[in-house]
Design a protein around this motif. Structure first.
Motif, mmCIF file in Angstrom:
data_model
loop_
_atom_site.group_PDB
_atom_site.id
_atom_site.type_symbol
_atom_site.label_atom_id
_atom_site.label_comp_id
_atom_site.label_asym_id
_atom_site.label_seq_id
_atom_site.Cartn_x
_atom_site.Cartn_y
_atom_site.Cartn_z
ATOM 1 N N ILE A 285 2.367 -8.190 1.737
ATOM 2 C CA ILE A 285 1.151 -8.076 0.459
ATOM 3 C C ILE A 285 1.884 -5.676 0.847
ATOM 4 O O ILE A 285 1.927 -5.652 -0.516
ATOM 5 C CB ILE A 285 -0.431 -8.190 1.307
ATOM 6 C CG1 ILE A 285 -0.724 -9.379 1.229
ATOM 7 C CG2 ILE A 285 -0.789 -6.535 1.034
ATOM 8 C CD1 ILE A 285 -1.761 -9.612 1.604
ATOM 9 N N PRO A 286 2.140 -5.615 1.877
ATOM 10 C CA PRO A 286 2.084 -3.847 1.379
ATOM 11 C C PRO A 286 3.268 -4.494 1.035
ATOM 12 O O PRO A 286 3.288 -3.230 -0.019
ATOM 13 C CB PRO A 286 2.398 -4.042 3.679
ATOM 14 C CG PRO A 286 1.550 -4.983 4.076
ATOM 15 C CD PRO A 286 1.732 -5.982 3.015
ATOM 16 N N LEU B 48 1.974 -4.030 -2.882
ATOM 17 C CA LEU B 48 1.532 -3.299 -3.482
ATOM 18 C C LEU B 48 2.389 -1.795 -3.284
ATOM 19 O O LEU B 48 1.992 -0.845 -4.230
ATOM 20 C CB LEU B 48 0.486 -2.586 -1.630
ATOM 21 C CG LEU B 48 -1.068 -3.681 -1.873
ATOM 22 C CD1 LEU B 48 -2.166 -3.303 -0.660
ATOM 23 C CD2 LEU B 48 -1.854 -4.197 -2.947
ATOM 24 N N ILE C 70 -12.302 -4.812 2.942
ATOM 25 C CA ILE C 70 -11.152 -4.382 2.653
ATOM 26 C C ILE C 70 -10.687 -6.131 1.720
ATOM 27 O O ILE C 70 -9.426 -5.325 1.168
ATOM 28 C CB ILE C 70 -11.091 -4.325 4.184
ATOM 29 C CG1 ILE C 70 -9.276 -4.118 4.372
ATOM 30 C CG2 ILE C 70 -10.742 -5.998 4.699
ATOM 31 C CD1 ILE C 70 -9.110 -2.755 3.361
ATOM 32 N N ASN D 234 -11.249 -4.959 -1.394
ATOM 33 C CA ASN D 234 -10.207 -4.004 -2.114
ATOM 34 C C ASN D 234 -8.410 -4.569 -2.164
ATOM 35 O O ASN D 234 -8.006 -3.994 -3.352
ATOM 36 C CB ASN D 234 -9.907 -2.800 -1.277
ATOM 37 C CG ASN D 234 -11.151 -1.894 -0.770
ATOM 38 O OD1 ASN D 234 -12.185 -1.624 -1.825
ATOM 39 N ND2 ASN D 234 -11.682 -1.258 0.094
ATOM 40 N N LEU D 235 -8.280 -5.274 -1.240
ATOM 41 C CA LEU D 235 -7.070 -6.118 -1.689
ATOM 42 C C LEU D 235 -6.582 -6.809 -2.439
ATOM 43 O O LEU D 235 -6.064 -6.748 -3.227
ATOM 44 C CB LEU D 235 -6.777 -6.585 -0.398
ATOM 45 C CG LEU D 235 -5.662 -7.842 -0.207
ATOM 46 C CD1 LEU D 235 -4.374 -6.405 -0.688
ATOM 47 C CD2 LEU D 235 -5.652 -8.704 0.670
ATOM 48 N N MET E 101 -6.597 -4.266 -6.231
ATOM 49 C CA MET E 101 -4.696 -3.712 -5.307
ATOM 50 C C MET E 101 -3.819 -4.709 -6.361
ATOM 51 O O MET E 101 -3.359 -4.051 -6.968
ATOM 52 C CB MET E 101 -4.644 -2.959 -4.613
ATOM 53 C CG MET E 101 -5.399 -1.925 -3.931
ATOM 54 S SD MET E 101 -5.057 -1.908 -2.333
ATOM 55 C CE MET E 101 -5.728 -0.412 -1.653
ATOM 56 N N LEU F 248 -4.373 -0.394 3.047
ATOM 57 C CA LEU F 248 -3.361 -1.272 2.398
ATOM 58 C C LEU F 248 -2.539 -0.581 1.728
ATOM 59 O O LEU F 248 -1.006 -1.201 2.052
ATOM 60 C CB LEU F 248 -4.505 -1.596 1.329
ATOM 61 C CG LEU F 248 -5.411 -3.093 1.853
ATOM 62 C CD1 LEU F 248 -6.207 -3.233 1.256
ATOM 63 C CD2 LEU F 248 -4.518 -3.803 2.458
ATOM 64 N N ALA G 224 3.591 -0.389 4.414
ATOM 65 C CA ALA G 224 4.801 -0.543 3.476
ATOM 66 C C ALA G 224 6.804 -0.808 4.330
ATOM 67 O O ALA G 224 6.922 -2.016 4.710
ATOM 68 C CB ALA G 224 5.063 -0.509 2.477
#
Lengths: 211, 487
Positions: free
Chosen positions: A60-61, A64, A104, A107-108, A111, B406, B412
């Motif tokens: 996920i990061p 994003l 959260i 929000n995820l 995004m 996030l 990341a």
């Protein structure tokens, strides 16, 4: 496809924000139309990201970061796209239910949807049914996403859907719900169009409903 | 500043308590002595300065001899592998390895769940699995019950060499077959001297509690020393029957027995590599059954590891021990806590992957589950890296109050390598689980085992080595009068 767009896709995949912004400008300077940069560079790059995320190869990061990079490119293109007759991005209104401050997950999802090319209007936490309805109307949203972590705030999802119906908006907007205690059965029961158990399927569902 | 966090170690015994146990063992060895049921062992002890009654098969060991033998024990050595990349290095406080449990006779059939004897085809599958699973460092013997009873340890070693290039940990049945197994190991190592340098096999053998050194054990102590292969001295008294009912009494006995083994080994072959293997068992006081997967026994085993550290020698400990008859919730719970306690004891080898009903049975699924448990233990011992970037003060400042991490670049950047993701765990939604066929944990373990067996091809022995090995085994069988055709 030009070398610039090919490189842009790779940089986008690697979440390199500055590189993607620069490549977008470079492609424009080379004479590539904005619409083509958007579809063959940015969106094509994000499609790769989406594919590998689904396969479990990207986290996920990382997705994003790629989304951030895409938006850096999009910011360069936006004024030009507005001039052209390219279709505007579909708008999605999101928020957590009245009384629910857990955001959260919402929000995820926001995004991830943004990364997939939607325009997100995030109303934040503890949003009243009236606020949801009003925003859907004023923004002309194609979809409403509601999130709840508490079983006590889940009934407000039903109230909001009823309010949409009363306002005569229900036929113009798709409703998607999610959150840890929410189930597909509950979504059906309250008359939502869809339920998504996680951020990735929220994106898929949004695409199939309104893209 | 040191960037790695500490290695967590559980301790029960105080230094004074360790000394007291040591002193008790010295007293017992000197005054009560041990039974030794092989003349060669009595001879070694006699020559080393123990008081020996050859007629009665008894030996009394003076404390000076114990002290001397503790000195000559090596502190560090390798469990070498046919493939050197898979060598395991033993030294007190060194890294943790894992091995499977020794010689199960029964298996839970992967298709029918029937409890039945281990057969030839199972052995081949089990070693293929042990070879493929990287949470298993050291495969250990499993015997097929459709093999001849006499000579099955020789057949087993042949199968092991054919199915994995990891270090092999052995069981042996008789004083007649074991020398042949050592010769087989020498063939694979490239000669007897090469085997000493890189022992591709090791052995676990035990005396009989209390204090009885049977011929097979004495023979193992002498031969392993001669061939230079590591020996785990298995000390396995059962609290309430073959050992005192108290946990520390059982520990007192097993420590005494370990020291007796050290003296026989080191008197015959100073410098022979030994591993302390405390395996305190319990008798179920209601049924008389032996109990393996008890928290009490595991606590005593952890204290046993402390004794090994006191003697500054490598040590293997219960990793996965269970009394469950099935690879189910009970076995997985027992294995998880015995493994984590074993890992946190500071031992070198975590023993027991795949085992059920103590070590009577094995199953494909349990092996795959224990591979996962081992990896979780390895991860738990790894700790964290502590540095400025990972402490993330800058990232926290950048994000500030009320926002989230996030899409921050720090997230990341460090989203890989900071955590272990168990391959067998399902962590998704209930809908996803239902859509996936409502698979239970052990169903997923079975599926993984089947997929591995479908795909994995072990690294075979070089052709000429395989040929030489088969020729040797055929000749050995002839000389031992065993009628068996190698497949």
């Amino acid at each position: 496809m030009s070398n610039t767009l090919e490189q842009m896709q790779k940089d986008l995949y690697n979440g390199q924000v500055d590189e993607v912004r620069a490549a977008t400008q470079k492609a424009l300077d080379e004479g590539t139309p904005a619409q083509e940069i958007l579809s063959d560079g940015l969106i094509a790059g994000m499609d790769e990201v989406g594919k590998d995320f689904k396969a479990g190869d990207l986290f996920i990061p990382e997705v994003l970061m790629s989304a951030k990079a895409m938006h850096a490119g999009l910011d360069v293109l936006r004024p030009l796209l507005a001039e052209s007759d390219a279709p505007a991005l579909s708008k999605i209104v999101i928020g957590t239910m009245a009384g629910d401050l857990h955001d959260i997950g919402k929000n995820l999802v926001g995004m991830m949807l943004e990364g997939a090319g939607f325009e997100i209007i995030d109303l934040g936490t503890s949003v009243s049914p009236e606020k949801f309805v009003e925003t859907v109307r004023t923004e002309g949203a194609a979809m409403l996403g509601m999130s709840a972590l508490l079983t006590t705030t889940m009934p407000a999802m039903k109230t909001t859907i009823e309010a949409l119906t009363e306002a005569g908006l229900r036929d113009h907007v798709k409703v998607i719900v999610g959150g840890a205690p929410v189930t597909a059965g509950f979504a059906k029961e309250i008359g939502a169009d869809a339920y998504a158990p996680d951020a990735a399927s929220a994106v898929d569902t949004a695409r199939s409903l309104i893209a | 500043m040191d960037k790695k966090t500490l290695r967590p170690v559980i301790k029960y015994l105080t230094d004074a308590q360790i000394e007291e146990i040591h002193e008790g063992s010295l007293e017992l060895l000197e005054n009560t002595g041990i039974k030794v049921e092989l003349e060669a062992g009595l001879k070694v002890l006699d020559e080393a300065g123990a008081k020996v009654d050859h007629q009665a098969g008894r030996a009394w060991i003076p404390r000076e001899l114990v002290a001397h033998c503790l000195e000559t024990m090596p502190r560090e050595f390798a469990y070498a592998a046919r493939n050197p990349e898979k060598d395991c290095f033993m030294k007190p406080g060194g890294r943790l390895y894992s091995r499977t449990a020794g010689s199960p006779d029964f298996i839970i059939d992967i298709d029918t769940d029937e409890w039945r004897p281990v057969l030839d085809a199972d052995v081949k599958e089990l070693y293929t699995l042990m070879d493929a699973l990287d949470g298993i460092s050291i495969p250990t013997s499993a015997f097929a019950q459709d093999w001849p009873k006499f000579g099955r340890d020789i057949l087993m070693l042949r199968e092991m060499f054919n199915h994995t290039d990891k270090h092999l940990h052995l069981r042996t049945d008789t004083v007649k077959t074991f020398p042949h197994m050592l010769e087989m190991a020498a063939i694979v190592a490239g000669g007897k001297e090469q085997l000493k340098e890189r022992p591709v096999v090791s052995l676990l053998e035990g005396h009989v509690s209390p204090l009885r050194y049977i011929d097979v054990m004495v023979n193992a102590l002498l031969l392993c020393g001669e061939y230079g292969i590591p020996l785990e001295i298995c000390c396995m008294p059962m609290a309430g029957s073959t050992g005192p009912v108290t946990m520390v009494g059982n520990l007192q006995l097993l420590n005494t027995e370990f020291l007796a083994g050290v003296v026989i080994s080191q008197s015959a072959h100073p410098g022979a590599p030994l591993v302390y293997a405390p395996r305190p068992m319990l008798m179920d006081l209601k049924t008389g059954f032996s109990l393996a997967g008890s928290i009490d026994g595991e606590m005593a085993a952890v204290a046993g590891v402390q004794m090994a550290h006191f003697y500054n020698v490598p040590v293997s400990v219960h990793g996965q021990w269970s009394d469950s008859v099935l690879d189910d919730g009970q076995s997985t719970l027992e294995h998880a806590y015995t493994a984590l306690m074993g890992a946190f004891s500071g031992a070198n080898i975590l023993v027991g992957a795949g085992s059920l009903q103590e070590t009577l049975s094995i199953s494909h699924a349990q092996l795959v589950i224990d591979d996962e448990i081992n990896k979780i233990c390895f991860r738990a011992l790894e700790g964290f890296t502590v540095d400025k970037e990972r402490l993330a003060v800058d990232a926290i400042a950048r994000v500030g109050p009320g926002s989230n991490f996030l899409a921050d670049e720090h997230t990341a950047r460090f989203c890989r390598g900071e955590r272990y993701t168990p391959a067998l765990f399902y962590r998704g939604s209930i809908e996803g689980w239902e859509e996936g066929g409502r698979k239970m944990f052990r169903d997923r373990a079975k599926e993984k085992a089947k997929a591995i067996l479908e795909e994995h091809k072990p690294n075979p022995l070089p052709e000429d080595t395989a040929k030489a090995l088969d020729e040797y085994v055929s000749d050995a069988f002839k000389s031992l009068g065993i009628d068996w055709k190698l497949s």
